[in-house]
Write an enzyme that holds these catalytic residues in place. Structure first.
Site, PDB file in Angstrom:
ATOM      1  CG  PHE A 134      -0.598  -0.529  -2.038  1.00 25.55           C
ATOM      2  CD1 PHE A 134      -0.656  -1.694  -1.280  1.00 25.55           C
ATOM      3  CD2 PHE A 134       0.222   0.501  -1.583  1.00 25.55           C
ATOM      4  CE1 PHE A 134       0.082  -1.840  -0.112  1.00 25.55           C
ATOM      5  CE2 PHE A 134       0.969   0.367  -0.417  1.00 25.55           C
ATOM      6  CZ  PHE A 134       0.895  -0.810   0.318  1.00 25.55           C
ATOM      7  CG  ASP A 219      -2.847   6.836  -2.870  1.00 20.75           C
ATOM      8  OD1 ASP A 219      -1.786   7.470  -3.045  1.00 20.75           O
ATOM      9  OD2 ASP A 219      -2.914   5.758  -2.249  1.00 20.75           O
ATOM     10  CE  LYS A 248       5.755   4.332  -2.988  1.00 23.82           C
ATOM     11  NZ  LYS A 248       4.386   3.966  -2.635  1.00 23.82           N
TER      12      LYS A 248
END
Ligand SMILES: *Cc1c(COP(=O)(O)O)cnc(C)c1O
Length: 406
Positions: A134, A219, A248
Site C-alpha cells: 500500500f 516506504d 504517519k
C-alpha cells in the site's frame, strides 16, 4: 452525530459507530464517556500516545508565534527537523510535504527526475513494486500499490509500474533491468497484512539495484518513527535505501510527510522542480521536531522493541491452540494476528469490549499501539483482543458443530 450531517460527506469511509472526543496517552474516551485502550493509534500515527506533553508544548509555543509562511522564505524549523532526521539516518537531504501519499508521489518523481534530468537517461523510468503493498491514494501511488481494490474506477493509470510477488527472488531477477529507475517497497507491509520482507529478498533487491543502477526506495510511512523497534525499519537489514518516505508517526498526529534521500539525488529536485504550499509548515515541523527529539531522548524505538517482544510472547502463549488463529507476526509494535476467518466482527467485538484495533486486509487483526504504552495497559488491551478471538472461535466451533472451544 446526526445522520443528516453525516450525509454531507462523501461516503468514502465505512465508519465505526464511535465518536472519540478525548485522548490521553493510550486511553481514549467517546462522547458517551466510554473508555478505550488504544491499540491502533489512529492507524499507526500517535506513536507517542495522544497529546504527548513535549509535542503539545512545542506546538503551543509555535501557535503563539507564527503558523504559516511560504516555502519561498527560510523556515528554520525545517532545517532543524532535517538535521534531526539526517543525523539519525542514512539520508542527506529532505523534502517536506503533508501526507504519506504525497511523500511517495514525490519519491517516485525524485527517482524519475534523477535519471531523466541528472543522468540524461530518458527511458529509465520504470518503478518496480510488490503485491499486497500500500503506497497511497494519488494516481501514481495507487498505481504503485499492489492491491486492485484501490484502482477500481480510476483508469487510465500512469505508465511505467511493474508489480511483482513479494519475497519472490526469481520474479525479481526476471523483472529488474536497465529500464528500472527504482525498486519501491515496504519492509513490513502494513495495510496489506503485516508481511515482513525476508533478509535474502532484501539483499537481492539491493544487489540488483546496484547491478542495474536503480534506486532502492523504502516506504517507511508505517514502519518508520520507531514502530518496528528501530527508528527506521531498514536498520533491521544490512542495507541503506537511496530514498525513504515518512509520514504517519512523524508529527504525532499533526499532518506531515517527508522524503529523505542520498546526496547524489540533490540536483534532481533543483529549484522549481517540485513543491508544496503547506509542506513543512511551521506548525507541522514544530510537531515533527518535538516528536523526533522525544523519541531520541526517551529511547522510544528500544521501548517499542521490548514491548513488541513482550506482546508477541503474550499473544503466542494465549492464542496457541485457538483454532481460528493461523499466525501471530510482525516486528516491534507492528503486529498482525492472521485468522482463518474475516475479522470484521472480531474488530467490532474488541471495540465493544474497550480495545480499539483495526484490520490489515480481510483476515488479519492489526495491533499498532503507542510505542510508550504502559506495559500493564498493553497486556490489558491484548487480553481483550484474545478474549474476543476466543469468543469468535467458540462461535465458529458451534457453527461447525464442534465442541472444541465451548
Ligand atoms: C498510510 C500509508 C500510506 C499513505 O499515507 P497517507 O498519509 O494516508 O497518504 C502510504 N504507505 C504506507 C505504507 C502507509 O501505511
Amino acid at each position: 452525530m446526526s445522520e443528516n450531517l453525516q450525509g454531507l460527506l462523501f461516503p468514502n469511509y465505512s465508519k465505526f459507530p464511535i465518536t472519540l472526543v478525548k485522548g490521553e496517552g493510550s486511553k481514549l474516551w467517546d462522547d458517551q464517556g466510554k473508555e478505550y485502550i488504544d491499540l491502533m493509534c489512529g492507524v499507526a500515527v500517535t506513536n507517542l500516545g495522544h497529546v504527548p506533553a513535549k509535542v503539545k508544548a512545542k506546538l503551543q509555543a509555535q501557535l503563539d508565534e507564527l503558523w504559516h509562511v511560504s516555502n519561498l522564505f527560510h523556515i528554520p524549523n525545517q532545517y532543524r527537523l532535517a538535521e534531526l532526521l539526517t543525523a539519525n539516518s542514512c539520508a542527506d537531504h529532505v523534502f517536506f510535504c503533508n501526507s504519506g501519499a504525497e511523500a511517495n508521489e514525490a519519491a517516485i518523481k525524485l527517482a524519475r527526475r534523477y535519471y531523466q534530468k541528472v543522468k540524461g537517461m530518458k527511458d529509465k523510468y520504470e518503478i518496480v513494486t510488490f503485491k499486497q503493498s500500500f503506497h497511497g491514494r494519488t494516481l501514481a501511488t495507487l498505481t504503485a500499490t499492489g492491491q486492485d481494490k484501490v484502482k477500481e474506477g480510476f483508469h487510465p493509470l500512469p505508465e511505467g509500474f511493474t508489480i511483482l510477488p513479494y519475497n519472490d527472488i526469481e520474479a525479481l531477477r526476471g523483472a529488474v533491468s536497465g529500464k528500472t529507475a527504482a525498486v519501491f517497497l515496504e519492509l513490513v507491509q502494513g495495510e496489506g497484512g503485516i508481511h515482513t520482507a525476508e533478509p535474502a529478498f532484501v539483499a537481492e533487491i539491493a544487489k540488483l539495484c546496484e547491478e542495474h543502477d536503480a534506486l532502492l526506495i523504502l516506504d517507511e510511512i508505517q514502519t518508520g518513527m520507531g514502530r518496528t523497534g528501530k527508528m527506521f525499519a531498514y536498520e533491521h537489514y544490512d542495507i541503506e535505501p537511496d530514498i525513504f518516505t515518512l509520514a504517519k508517526g512523524l508529527g504525532s498526529g499533526f499532518p506531515i510527510g517527508a522524503v529523505l534521500g542520498k546526496a547524489k539525488l540533490k540536483d534532481a529536485f533543483a529549484a522549481g522542480s517540485h513543491g508544496s504550499t503547506f509542506g513543512g509548515n511551521l506548525l507541522a515541523t514544530a510537531a515533527g521536531i518535538a516528536t523526533v527529539e522525544t523519541m531520541l531522548e526517551e529511547n522510544v524505538p528500544q521501548q517499542a522493541a521490548e514491548l513488541g517482544e513482550k506482546a508477541a510472547v503474550f499473544l503466542r502463549g494465549r492464542l496457541a491452540g485457538n483454532p481460528i488463529v493461523n499466525d501471530v507476526r510482525g516486528k516491534g509494535l507492528l503486529i498482525g494476528i492472521e485468522c482463518t476467518v474475516a475479522v470484521g466482527d472480531i474488530v467490532s467485538d474488541c471495540h465493544r469490549s474497550g480495545a480499539l484495533v483495526i484490520t490489515a486486509g480481510t483476515n488479519v487483526l492489526r495491533l499498532v499501539p503507542s510505542l510508550v504504552i504502559p506495559e500493564e495497559l498493553l497486556l490489558q488491551g491484548l487480553t481483550i483482543v484474545c478474549e474476543a478471538l476466543e469468543r469468535a472461535a467458540a462461535q465458529a466451533g458451534a457453527a461447525a458443530g464442534s465442541k472444541a472451544f465451548v
